[in-house]
Design an enzyme around this catalytic site. Structure first.
Site, PDB file in Angstrom:
ATOM      1  N   CYS A 119       3.216  14.664 -53.327  1.00  0.00           N
ATOM      2  CA  CYS A 119       2.144  13.174 -53.723  1.00  0.00           C
ATOM      3  C   CYS A 119       2.590  13.406 -55.348  1.00  0.00           C
ATOM      4  O   CYS A 119       2.366  14.301 -56.142  1.00  0.00           O
ATOM      5  CB  CYS A 119       0.763  13.459 -53.483  1.00  0.00           C
ATOM      6  SG  CYS A 119      -0.041  11.582 -54.406  1.00  0.00           S
ATOM      7  N   CYS A 170       7.196   7.652 -55.533  1.00  0.00           N
ATOM      8  CA  CYS A 170       5.603   7.741 -55.320  1.00  0.00           C
ATOM      9  C   CYS A 170       6.203   7.934 -53.503  1.00  0.00           C
ATOM     10  O   CYS A 170       7.281   7.302 -53.129  1.00  0.00           O
ATOM     11  CB  CYS A 170       4.784   6.644 -54.892  1.00  0.00           C
ATOM     12  SG  CYS A 170       3.722   6.566 -53.792  1.00  0.00           S
TER      13      CYS A 170
END
Length: 235
Positions: free
Chosen positions: A80, A191
């Site tokens: 992440c 992302c």
């Protein structure tokens, strides 16, 4: 053993594991890295926290880190990007190395980048606001640009989390092409939800994309494969 601090989101964690397996030059099960995964879906929203609109994720991140330590993880990866806003705080709480996803991307860019053109950045608003890529890539002499319509990127990220991959892919392809048209040499998919939606994009566009998920998986293989090989030889 590689510990994966995941759940941000769950599909992105599964995608990271898939990349790790596919990138491993394995002929048998035993050639793959041993891993333990904390699919920590209860970690509060990272972007909301950075924008001052949500709870601090650090306590939940640390709790997942302790689970991985207790299970025997010797090296940690977080698939992440936005969670790396808390990388320094987490690293200060453990002796296990936590690989940094932006450093992994920077290594990839240093190998693949041609010329001095800036790189485009498709990332969550939290990652953009925290300056994670801008500051860390600047140390390598790499400038970044973000899309004019950052909200379109956030809509796409939410669509991926909801399973609407085709709709998300349309938005993200448009944003990536806009960055390339503005003079960026490459576009970083910063992302871990974004590569999932762009997996089926056209080959010409994919050649200009740098996938942070893949870069982190490669960094894990570099960091963990040598100790694993040494342990097997000793056995």
């Amino acid at each position: 053993m590689l510990g994966i601090l995941g759940g941000m989101g769950p599909m992105a964690t599964v995608d990271f594991l898939r990349r790790l397996v596919e990138l491993t030059p394995a002929l048998r099960d035993q050639d793959h890295l041993p891993c333990i995964v904390a699919q920590a879906t209860g970690i509060p929203d990272r972007t909301r926290a950075i924008l001052g609109e949500g709870s601090d994720p650090l306590p939940a991140l640390e709790a997942a880190l302790r689970q991985l330590e207790g299970a025997g993880a010797t090296c940690i990866a977080m698939p992440c990007n936005t969670a790396h806003h808390w990388h320094g705080a987490l690293q200060a709480r453990t002796t296990r190395p936590i690989l940094h996803i932006v450093d992994a991307v920077a290594d990839t860019l240093m190998r693949s980048r041609a010329g001095d053109a800036p790189v485009g950045l498709l990332a969550s608003t939290g990652t953009v606001q925290a300056g994670l890529y801008v500051e860390r890539l600047a140390r390598r002499g790499i400038a970044c640009r973000v899309p004019e319509d950052q909200e379109a990127v956030m809509r796409a990220i939410r669509l991926v989390k909801a399973g609407a991959l085709a709709e998300a892919g349309i938005l993200l392809s448009a944003s990536a092409r806009s960055l390339l048209a503005s003079g960026c040499g490459q576009v970083v998919l910063a992302c871990t939800e974004i590569p999932i939606a762009l997996r089926e994009s056209d080959p010409e566009l994919r050649l200009r994309l740098v996938d942070a998920t893949e870069a982190l998986a490669e960094a894990c293989l570099r960091a963990c494969s040598r100790p694993l090989a040494a342990a097997r030889l000793a056995a």
